[in-house]
Write a protein that holds these residues in place. Structure first.
Motif, mmCIF file in Angstrom:
data_model
loop_
_atom_site.group_PDB
_atom_site.id
_atom_site.type_symbol
_atom_site.label_atom_id
_atom_site.label_comp_id
_atom_site.label_asym_id
_atom_site.label_seq_id
_atom_site.Cartn_x
_atom_site.Cartn_y
_atom_site.Cartn_z
ATOM 1 N N ASP A 126 0.818 -1.210 0.000
ATOM 2 C CA ASP A 126 0.000 0.000 0.000
ATOM 3 C C ASP A 126 0.858 1.270 0.000
ATOM 4 O OD1 ASP A 126 -2.447 1.502 0.191
ATOM 5 O OD2 ASP A 126 -1.940 1.870 2.291
ATOM 6 N N CYS A 127 1.844 1.343 0.896
ATOM 7 C CA CYS A 127 2.600 2.601 1.020
ATOM 8 C C CYS A 127 3.941 2.573 0.287
ATOM 9 C CB CYS A 127 2.809 2.963 2.495
ATOM 10 S SG CYS A 127 4.114 2.026 3.313
ATOM 11 N N ARG A 128 4.363 1.403 -0.195
ATOM 12 C CA ARG A 128 5.579 1.269 -1.006
ATOM 13 C C ARG A 128 6.782 1.953 -0.340
ATOM 14 N NH1 ARG A 128 3.151 1.972 -7.169
ATOM 15 N NH2 ARG A 128 1.366 0.585 -6.820
ATOM 16 N N PRO A 129 7.247 1.396 0.761
ATOM 17 C CA PRO A 129 8.339 2.022 1.517
ATOM 18 C C PRO A 129 9.690 1.836 0.834
ATOM 19 C CG PRO A 129 7.810 -0.084 2.472
ATOM 20 C CD PRO A 129 6.794 0.140 1.379
ATOM 21 N N ASP A 130 10.656 2.613 1.309
ATOM 22 C CA ASP A 130 12.035 2.484 0.829
ATOM 23 C C ASP A 130 12.819 1.487 1.676
ATOM 24 O OD1 ASP A 130 12.047 4.849 -1.152
ATOM 25 O OD2 ASP A 130 11.333 5.773 0.707
ATOM 26 N N LEU A 131 12.381 1.304 2.924
ATOM 27 C CA LEU A 131 13.095 0.432 3.859
ATOM 28 C C LEU A 131 12.082 -0.370 4.670
ATOM 29 C CD1 LEU A 131 15.650 -0.472 5.464
ATOM 30 C CD2 LEU A 131 15.327 1.586 6.891
ATOM 31 N N VAL A 132 12.370 -1.669 4.863
ATOM 32 C CA VAL A 132 11.559 -2.526 5.735
ATOM 33 C C VAL A 132 12.499 -3.166 6.761
ATOM 34 C CG1 VAL A 132 10.081 -4.564 5.899
ATOM 35 C CG2 VAL A 132 9.854 -3.008 3.942
ATOM 36 N N ILE A 133 12.169 -2.988 8.041
ATOM 37 C CA ILE A 133 12.921 -3.640 9.120
ATOM 38 C C ILE A 133 11.967 -4.649 9.751
ATOM 39 C CG2 ILE A 133 14.161 -3.310 11.286
ATOM 40 C CD1 ILE A 133 14.763 -0.454 10.400
ATOM 41 N N THR A 134 12.302 -5.928 9.645
ATOM 42 C CA THR A 134 11.362 -6.965 10.071
ATOM 43 C C THR A 134 12.044 -8.055 10.890
ATOM 44 O OG1 THR A 134 9.773 -8.617 9.292
ATOM 45 C CG2 THR A 134 11.674 -8.200 7.873
ATOM 46 N N ASP A 135 11.263 -8.574 11.831
ATOM 47 C CA ASP A 135 11.710 -9.759 12.572
ATOM 48 C C ASP A 135 11.656 -10.942 11.615
ATOM 49 O OD1 ASP A 135 12.452 -11.492 14.514
ATOM 50 O OD2 ASP A 135 10.534 -11.466 15.592
ATOM 51 N N ILE A 136 12.544 -11.906 11.812
ATOM 52 C CA ILE A 136 12.572 -13.029 10.875
ATOM 53 C C ILE A 136 11.517 -14.072 11.212
ATOM 54 C CG2 ILE A 136 14.230 -14.549 12.042
ATOM 55 C CD1 ILE A 136 15.583 -14.775 9.209
ATOM 56 N N ARG A 137 11.153 -14.186 12.518
ATOM 57 C CA ARG A 137 10.151 -15.184 12.916
ATOM 58 C C ARG A 137 8.900 -14.465 13.399
ATOM 59 N NH1 ARG A 137 11.318 -20.581 13.787
ATOM 60 N NH2 ARG A 137 13.481 -21.192 13.421
ATOM 61 N N MET A 138 7.820 -14.640 12.607
ATOM 62 C CA MET A 138 6.528 -14.068 12.979
ATOM 63 C C MET A 138 5.451 -15.090 12.644
ATOM 64 S SD MET A 138 6.810 -10.088 11.669
ATOM 65 C CE MET A 138 7.248 -10.552 10.001
ATOM 66 N N PRO A 139 4.331 -15.084 13.359
ATOM 67 C CA PRO A 139 3.270 -16.071 13.101
ATOM 68 C C PRO A 139 2.628 -15.861 11.735
ATOM 69 C CG PRO A 139 2.521 -14.402 14.670
ATOM 70 C CD PRO A 139 3.990 -14.182 14.490
ATOM 71 N N GLY A 140 2.267 -16.971 11.101
ATOM 72 C CA GLY A 140 1.565 -16.905 9.815
ATOM 73 C C GLY A 140 2.504 -16.741 8.639
ATOM 74 N N MET A 141 3.269 -15.696 8.637
ATOM 75 C CA MET A 141 4.211 -15.419 7.543
ATOM 76 C C MET A 141 5.482 -14.860 8.170
ATOM 77 S SD MET A 141 3.932 -12.682 4.380
ATOM 78 C CE MET A 141 2.377 -13.315 3.804
ATOM 79 N N ASP A 142 6.582 -15.589 8.022
ATOM 80 C CA ASP A 142 7.815 -15.101 8.642
ATOM 81 C C ASP A 142 8.475 -14.047 7.753
ATOM 82 O OD1 ASP A 142 9.184 -16.378 6.599
ATOM 83 O OD2 ASP A 142 9.740 -18.115 7.815
ATOM 84 N N GLY A 143 9.588 -13.516 8.246
ATOM 85 C CA GLY A 143 10.259 -12.428 7.540
ATOM 86 C C GLY A 143 10.764 -12.820 6.171
ATOM 87 N N LEU A 144 11.273 -14.058 6.036
ATOM 88 C CA LEU A 144 11.802 -14.487 4.739
ATOM 89 C C LEU A 144 10.694 -14.617 3.701
ATOM 90 C CD1 LEU A 144 14.476 -17.132 5.831
ATOM 91 C CD2 LEU A 144 14.785 -14.713 5.266
ATOM 92 N N GLU A 145 9.541 -15.173 4.122
ATOM 93 C CA GLU A 145 8.421 -15.286 3.188
ATOM 94 C C GLU A 145 7.895 -13.897 2.817
ATOM 95 O OE1 GLU A 145 4.000 -17.336 2.712
ATOM 96 O OE2 GLU A 145 5.191 -17.691 4.535
#
Length: 507
Positions: free
Chosen positions: A48-67
């Motif tokens: 939706d917002c098309r960011p320049d940078l994403v900082i994400t945890d690698i393990r999250m419920p449902g969809m992890d960071g790699l997916e």
């Protein structure tokens, strides 16, 4: 300066809040556009917002960071940089993350020096990416502008097939195009136009050395943009006309819009007081006269110039240009008349030994675009006044020259026996130098000049009197009758008796 957008994603609320507080994001040039607690939410926000940078945890419920990274890449909507955070020191995760183009892989808890170094690295890469995008965007705009300019000049577009295809795609999204024509622009005008921030879908076109324009894929914006350009040029002291061509359906038809705008610019020739751009749709097509009768007034004007009658020359100049205005004489005819006067004036000066380049300003004005009738009149009048001053100066200098004094003496004494030696002694000039200087000044020898004066006198008396031919020969300076006959026939192509008979038949 635009802010970079960043999305933060972590399933632990405390960790997510910690990310928000890890940096003064606004001070660092970032705007947080999303704080997400799982991968699905993060994916939706990223698309939706098309960011320049994403900082994400690698393990999250449902969809992890790699997916999440993989799904963003597959969507192809945007291409943010990714920084992975994880509490696991798992090298397999690290290798997978690197294959997905992740820039940094940080272990929790993140230490401040490591965080600052990572953020600085990301900022550098984003700045470099932004600069490359700007350069590429500018290059694309220049290539599109060049393709449009080439089309207007009638050049082949084979080498610009990518640009042509891009413009064809724009055609599909716009109701039409219009061309804004700038005629007679200087390099300073060009530079100013290049610096303008133009609306999307508008290209500055450098067509020729002194012609430029703007191609707009938004017909409704052409009028306001033309008014903006016109006001800007006027504020810079430029009187260049700004004209808008008719609307056409495709960029490939812009040549018709350009031609219409160029025709509309011809109104400027008679009207220099236009208070805004001229729109083709509201302009009456100009109709011109190609009558050459004005050359007669130009002949009278030139005669007054050569006789140094300034008042009469000024009056003829006004008559000439009033006629141009009344008859709406075609610009090319006006140029012909003006250039003819300039060339005749320069020839008159050259005959006096003056190799002046006085006419360069007027010729430059004729060659320039645009020019107005008023400007041509002012320039030509100033030129002719200079010519008359030069002629007057030459004649004043000439009247004091020894050769001029000798010419006046010959005009009064040509009936008497004359020799170069005697004239040299009388005027204190060496005979050899006198002979050479006289030829250089007049194009004929001194004795030929005397013969011309004598034969002209004889012709006059043959036509006006019944005196015998022998008497006329003696009284015009010929001691030998056969010499008179030879010189007379040499200059007239006939014998004196035949000449007298011809003159009497005319009378």
């Amino acid at each position: 300066m635009a802010m970079y957008k960043v999305v933060l994603a972590d399933d632990e609320l405390m960790a997510l809040e910690g990310l928000r507080l890890m940096a003064d994001w606004e001070e660092e040039g970032f705007e947080i556009c999303g704080m997400c607690e799982n991968g699905e939410e993060a994916l939706s926000r990223i698309l939706d917002c098309r960011p320049d940078l994403v900082i994400t945890d690698i393990r999250m419920p449902g969809m992890d960071g790699l997916e999440l990274i993989s799904r963003v890449r597959e969507a192809g909507v945007c291409d943010p940089l990714f920084v992975i955070l994880s509490g696991y020191g798992d090298f397999d995760y690290a290798r997978t993350a690197l294959r997905h183009g992740v820039r940094s892989y940080l272990l929790k808890p993140v230490m401040e020096p490591e965080w600052e170094a990572t953020l600085a690295k990301v900022q550098r890469e984003l700045n470099e990416r932004s600069l490359r995008k700007q350069q590429q965007s500018r290059m694309n705009e220049l290539l599109l502008s060049a393709a449009i300019a080439g089309s207007l000049r009638g050049e082949s577009l084979e080498a610009a097939d990518k640009e042509a295809a891009a413009l064809d795609r724009i055609d599909e999204q716009t109701p039409g195009w219009r061309y804004i024509h700038l005629e007679g622009v200087t390099e300073a005008d060009m530079q100013w136009c290049r610096s303008l921030e133009l609306p999307a879908g508008t290209w500055f076109i450098e067509l020729y050395a002194n012609q430029a324009g703007l191609a707009s894929a938004d017909p409704d914006q052409a009028g306001p943009l033309a008014r903006r350009i016109h006001a800007g040029l006027r504020s810079r002291g430029s009187r260049r006309p700004v004209t808008v061509g008719p609307q056409v359906r495709s960029w490939r038809e812009l040549a018709a819009s350009y031609a219409g705008a160029a025709d509309t610019a011809l109104r400027f020739f008679f009207h220099t007081d236009l208070d805004g751009p001229v729109d083709y749709a509201q302009s009456i097509p100009p109709s011109f006269s190609y009558d050459l009768g004005s050359f007669g007034i130009a002949d009278e004007l030139m005669a007054h110039v050569e006789c140094l009658r300034e008042e009469e020359a000024g009056e003829r100049m006004r008559r000439l240009f009033d006629r141009f205005r009344e008859e709406r004489t075609a610009p090319e005819v006006v140029y012909m008349v003006g250039i003819n006067l300039v060339l005749r004036s320069l020839e008159a000066l050259r005959e006096m030994g003056d190799s002046s380049d006085l006419g360069r300003d007027f010729i430059a004005l004729v060659r320039s675009e645009p020019k107005s009738l008023h400007a041509l009149e002012e320039s030509l009048h100033a030129f002719l006044l200079q010519v008359m001053r030069r002629i007057r100066d030459h004649r004043e200098q000439d009247s004091r020259h020894p050769l001029t004094q000798i010419e006046r003496y010959l005009q009064q004494h040509f009936r008497e026996p004359l020799t170069v030696k005697e004239l040299g002694e009388q005027f204190f000039i060496h005979p050899v130098y006198l002979g050479q200087a006289f030829i250089k000044k007049n194009g004929i020898s001194l004795l030929e000049y005397v013969h011309d004066l004598r034969i002209e006198e004889a012709k006059k008396r043959l036509g006006e009197s019944e005196e015998t031919i022998r008497l006329i020969a003696e009284e015009t300076g010929y001691q030998h009758y056969h010499h008179f006959l030879k010189e007379f026939e040499k200059r007239t192509g006939m014998k004196p008796a035949a000449y007298r008979q011809l003159q009497q038949s005319k009378g």
